[in-house]
Motif scaffolding. Structure first.
Motif, PDB file in Angstrom:
ATOM      1  N   PRO A 102       0.836  -1.203   0.000  1.00  0.00           N
ATOM      2  CA  PRO A 102       0.000   0.000   0.000  1.00  0.00           C
ATOM      3  C   PRO A 102       0.871   1.254   0.000  1.00  0.00           C
ATOM      4  O   PRO A 102       1.971   1.263   0.557  1.00  0.00           O
ATOM      5  N   SER A 103       0.387   2.290  -0.605  1.00  0.00           N
ATOM      6  CA  SER A 103       1.168   3.528  -0.647  1.00  0.00           C
ATOM      7  C   SER A 103       1.111   4.189   0.724  1.00  0.00           C
ATOM      8  O   SER A 103       0.120   4.116   1.437  1.00  0.00           O
ATOM      9  N   ALA A 104       2.201   4.819   1.094  1.00  0.00           N
ATOM     10  CA  ALA A 104       2.295   5.450   2.403  1.00  0.00           C
ATOM     11  C   ALA A 104       1.573   6.791   2.407  1.00  0.00           C
ATOM     12  O   ALA A 104       1.423   7.451   1.368  1.00  0.00           O
ATOM     13  N   GLU A 105       1.154   7.197   3.570  1.00  0.00           N
ATOM     14  CA  GLU A 105       0.507   8.498   3.720  1.00  0.00           C
ATOM     15  C   GLU A 105       1.565   9.587   3.596  1.00  0.00           C
ATOM     16  O   GLU A 105       2.751   9.344   3.838  1.00  0.00           O
ATOM     17  N   PRO A 106       1.153  10.788   3.235  1.00  0.00           N
ATOM     18  CA  PRO A 106       2.139  11.876   3.057  1.00  0.00           C
ATOM     19  C   PRO A 106       2.924  12.186   4.337  1.00  0.00           C
ATOM     20  O   PRO A 106       4.122  12.480   4.273  1.00  0.00           O
ATOM     21  N   ALA A 107       2.290  12.096   5.518  1.00  0.00           N
ATOM     22  CA  ALA A 107       3.003  12.394   6.764  1.00  0.00           C
ATOM     23  C   ALA A 107       4.087  11.339   7.018  1.00  0.00           C
ATOM     24  O   ALA A 107       5.180  11.662   7.513  1.00  0.00           O
ATOM     25  N   THR A 108       3.821  10.080   6.683  1.00  0.00           N
ATOM     26  CA  THR A 108       4.812   9.019   6.854  1.00  0.00           C
ATOM     27  C   THR A 108       5.990   9.229   5.906  1.00  0.00           C
ATOM     28  O   THR A 108       7.150   9.056   6.284  1.00  0.00           O
ATOM     29  N   LYS A 109       5.668   9.608   4.654  1.00  0.00           N
ATOM     30  CA  LYS A 109       6.741   9.874   3.686  1.00  0.00           C
ATOM     31  C   LYS A 109       7.618  11.035   4.149  1.00  0.00           C
ATOM     32  O   LYS A 109       8.844  10.986   4.056  1.00  0.00           O
ATOM     33  N   LEU A 110       6.999  12.083   4.684  1.00  0.00           N
ATOM     34  CA  LEU A 110       7.755  13.242   5.163  1.00  0.00           C
ATOM     35  C   LEU A 110       8.630  12.865   6.368  1.00  0.00           C
ATOM     36  O   LEU A 110       9.787  13.305   6.464  1.00  0.00           O
TER      37      LEU A 110
END
Length: 171
Positions: A102-110
């Protein structure tokens, strides 16, 4: 102590010997034959005929252990030359394709970017490639990224804990 004037002292018949000398004399004369007149044991105890003490022939029992049967020798086999026969009917388990990640959420990527970038900044600042503030900024970014990732970890559902108290795999 003084002796009376009229008393005579008896003369010893044998010179006094020590225990070691007496023992050595006994051992030296152990195998000497005894003269007829010097015997001090009864005549019934003399043994002149030793034929009664000769071993008697007795029947021997048959051995309880029988010899093993002879087996023809088998030539040695090289274990590396052996291969099992292929069974075409045998089913092999082929696992299904895993689902896509699954693609990661933007906060996790940051938070991941802050962690990796902070480590790189701290290393470059520590080696003297960047000014001193870069090291502090790198350590702060790495610490912030770790804190964000830990805070965003999802706690498993409370309902799952009640169903399986051991949290084990189901076979």
């Amino acid at each position: 102590m003084a002796e009376p004037e009229g008393a005579e002292r008896p003369e010893p018949t044998e010179p006094t010997r020590s225990d070691d000398e007496l023992f050595a004399e006994l051992v030296a004369g152990f195998d000497d034959p005894v003269a007829e007149g010097e015997r001090n044991w009864p005549k019934a105890e003399d043994v002149s005929d030793l034929s009664d003490f000769a071993p008697q022939a007795r029947p021997r029992p048959r051995p309880a252990i029988r010899p093993l049967p002879m087996v023809p020798a088998v030539p040695p086999v090289d274990p590396r030359a052996w291969s099992p026969a292929e069974d075409p009917d045998e089913d092999h388990y082929v696992p299904p394709e895993p689902p896509p990640v699954p693609s990661a959420e933007p906060a996790t990527k940051l938070a991941l970017f802050a962690l990796v970038g902070g480590v790189i900044l701290a290393l470059l600042g520590g080696f003297g490639q960047l000014p001193g503030m870069a090291t502090f900024l790198g350590v702060a970014c790495a610490a912030g990224g770790v804190a964000t990732l830990v805070a965003r970890m999802k706690d498993p559902d409370e309902d799952d804990h009640n169903d399986d108290p051991n949290h084990g795999a189901v076979v």
